[in-house]
Scaffold this active site. Structure first.
Site, PDB file in Angstrom:
ATOM      1  N   CYS A   1     -19.912 -19.822   8.752  1.00  0.00           N
ATOM      2  CA  CYS A   1     -20.198 -19.335   7.407  1.00  0.00           C
ATOM      3  C   CYS A   1     -18.842 -19.005   6.799  1.00  0.00           C
ATOM      4  O   CYS A   1     -18.245 -17.994   7.145  1.00  0.00           O
ATOM      5  CB  CYS A   1     -21.098 -18.097   7.435  1.00  0.00           C
ATOM      6  SG  CYS A   1     -21.292 -17.338   5.803  1.00  0.00           S
TER       7      CYS A   1
ATOM      8  N   CYS B   1     -19.083 -15.661   4.268  1.00  0.00           N
ATOM      9  CA  CYS B   1     -19.333 -14.306   4.780  1.00  0.00           C
ATOM     10  C   CYS B   1     -19.573 -14.400   6.281  1.00  0.00           C
ATOM     11  O   CYS B   1     -18.630 -14.707   7.017  1.00  0.00           O
ATOM     12  CB  CYS B   1     -20.434 -13.582   4.010  1.00  0.00           C
ATOM     13  SG  CYS B   1     -21.980 -14.464   3.753  1.00  0.00           S
ATOM     14  N   SER B   2     -20.790 -14.170   6.745  1.00  0.00           N
ATOM     15  CA  SER B   2     -20.990 -14.164   8.196  1.00  0.00           C
ATOM     16  C   SER B   2     -22.410 -14.563   8.562  1.00  0.00           C
ATOM     17  O   SER B   2     -22.975 -14.067   9.528  1.00  0.00           O
ATOM     18  CB  SER B   2     -20.697 -12.767   8.754  1.00  0.00           C
ATOM     19  OG  SER B   2     -21.570 -11.836   8.152  1.00  0.00           O
ATOM     20  N   CYS B   3     -23.032 -15.449   7.764  1.00  0.00           N
ATOM     21  CA  CYS B   3     -24.418 -15.852   8.006  1.00  0.00           C
ATOM     22  C   CYS B   3     -24.546 -16.456   9.405  1.00  0.00           C
ATOM     23  O   CYS B   3     -23.722 -17.281   9.808  1.00  0.00           O
ATOM     24  CB  CYS B   3     -24.865 -16.842   6.941  1.00  0.00           C
ATOM     25  SG  CYS B   3     -24.790 -16.131   5.287  1.00  0.00           S
TER      26      CYS B   3
END
Lengths: 209, 226
Positions: free
Chosen positions: A112, A115-117
């Protein structure tokens, strides 16, 4: 691990100590508790779920089922969300999931960049390296270099497919079943499936290691 | 927003450093921060896109140098203050108190109905898909180009694909549009596609990108016919 080895903050940016952050979070928590917006039991409950119940062992179980049950594997690759529900797995941050199959000629890798999906229902909370800048920057541009840092050397003859999770679809990888595992039970196979192999940056363990 | 959070393809950031046997939580406070996310969302302090947008407003040097859950703290503080949940001076005063009294814990109070709500939320998740009447403009196989323009607010139109040509390989239906949802403009659902780019389109003849494919999910307003 801190990022200080790699990045020198500009003047004026003073890294906060763990104690300073803890004090700030206690202050926030105190206000939320007093206002009735968070329960102390809710904090214990939610952190315990991701520490003890929801983690990469669930993704490993599903991968092992796919290795032993060709019909399940087919369902997993066509509609991962429903196939995971069959295994009692699904929910927050994995409302819709898609599984990518590694083959002799194709390797998949999930990132991702914004962000941090991450597919929480099958992998739990993401490790720091997945959330930190180096992986997010390089996965889409230098995937072979990133894989090499995980000890995986992938030649130019193999196509690498990167999946940048920029919407609410969550991707994860079905690695290839390691050799020398004929006759292994699902449980034995699941023990070979690592978190990193489900993200796509590593191979599963082999019976030797 | 064209901030430093938009990391895809940036160089000079160093090696990936996996931590062997990494724990789920590195500090006790991370447990609280994790749970504050759904708790404050349920209190109406932010939606998912507003939460992400505030993380993108963290000053660049700080964004790169801080722990990930500190990004959450930043976003929660910004939204909490705006929503009237946190008073900045009260927050500072209490923070100083806990710094001077590190053995003190925040008050404890149970909220069993929140535990039930979390149990539901963790196993069922949230719904971002929406029904719309308009059919999708693009279909699988279409050649598209990501619009090249700059962005001043939250978007999932990542910098490294802007202006690049790719192929539609997935048509998913309509989903909440982050660009409007992040600025309080409502769901405004738009069709979502998976777009496939060759490494050569994105990075030219860079050897590291040889024989690579990058997929990214993009909403219809991000795309034009190539």
């Amino acid at each position: 691990m801190s990022l200080e080895h790699d990045i020198h903050p500009s003047p004026g940016i003073v890294p906060r100590s763990d104690e300073e952050i803890a004090a700030r979070v206690k202050a926030m928590e105190a206000i939320l508790v007093e206002k009735g917006l968070i329960g102390s039991d809710a904090i214990d409950y939610m952190s315990s779920v991701y520490e003890h119940e929801v983690g990469p062992q669930l993704g490993a179980k599903i991968a092992a089922r796919a290795w032993t049950d060709p019909e399940f594997k087919q369902r997993l690759l066509v509609d991962a969300t429903s196939a995971c529900v069959e295994m009692g797995v699904g929910g927050m941050q994995g409302e819709e999931m898609r599984v990518l199959e590694n083959t002799d000629s194709v390797r998949n890798m999930v990132v991702c960049t914004l962000c941090s999906c991450y597919p929480w229902p099958v992998l739990g909370l993401p490790p720091n390296w997945y959330k930190y800048p180096a992986y997010r920057a390089r996965a889409v541009r230098d995937p072979r270099g990133v894989m090499a840092e995980f000890g995986l050397h992938v030649g130019d003859d193999i196509e690498i497919r990167i999946w940048d999770s920029s919407a609410e679809l969550r991707y994860w990888v079905l690695p290839q079943r390691p050799g020398g595992t004929d006759g292994f039970t699902e449980e034995q196979l699941a023990a070979l499936v690592t978190r990193d192999s489900l993200i796509g940056v590593a191979d599963p363990l082999t019976p030797e290691n | 927003m064209d901030g430093v959070h938009d990391l895809g393809g940036r160089q000079g950031i160093g090696a990936v450093r996996p931590e062997p046997d990494e724990p789920v939580f590195h500090s006790d406070w991370e447990r609280s921060v994790l749970t504050m996310f759904p708790a404050m969302a349920m209190a109406g302090a932010f939606n998912l896109d507003q939460f992400r947008a505030a993380m993108e407003r963290i000053p660049a040097a700080e964004y790169l140098a801080t722990r990930y859950f500190e990004h959450w703290i930043h976003s929660m503080t910004e939204h909490g203050v705006r929503a009237g949940i946190f008073d900045p001076q009260d927050l500072e005063r209490r923070t100083r108190y806990y710094q001077q009294n590190p053995q003190e814990a925040p008050p404890k109070k149970a909220k069993p109905e929140q535990v039930d709500a979390l149990r539901q939320m963790i196993s069922n998740g949230d719904e971002y898909r929406r029904e719309v009447e308009a059919p999708p403009i693009f279909e699988v196989g279409d050649q598209v180009r990501v619009k090249p323009g700059a962005s001043t607010t939250h978007t999932r139109r990542a910098g490294y694909v802007r202006g690049k040509a790719g192929e539609i390989v997935g048509v998913h239906g309509a989903y909440v549009f982050p660009d409007t949802n992040a600025i309080g403009g409502g769901d405004c659902p738009e069709h979502l596609y998976t777009v496939r780019f060759t490494g050569a389109e994105l990075w030219g003849d860079e050897p590291n990108a040889a024989n690579t494919i990058v997929h990214i999910d993009q909403w219809e307003p991000y795309l034009t016919t190539a």
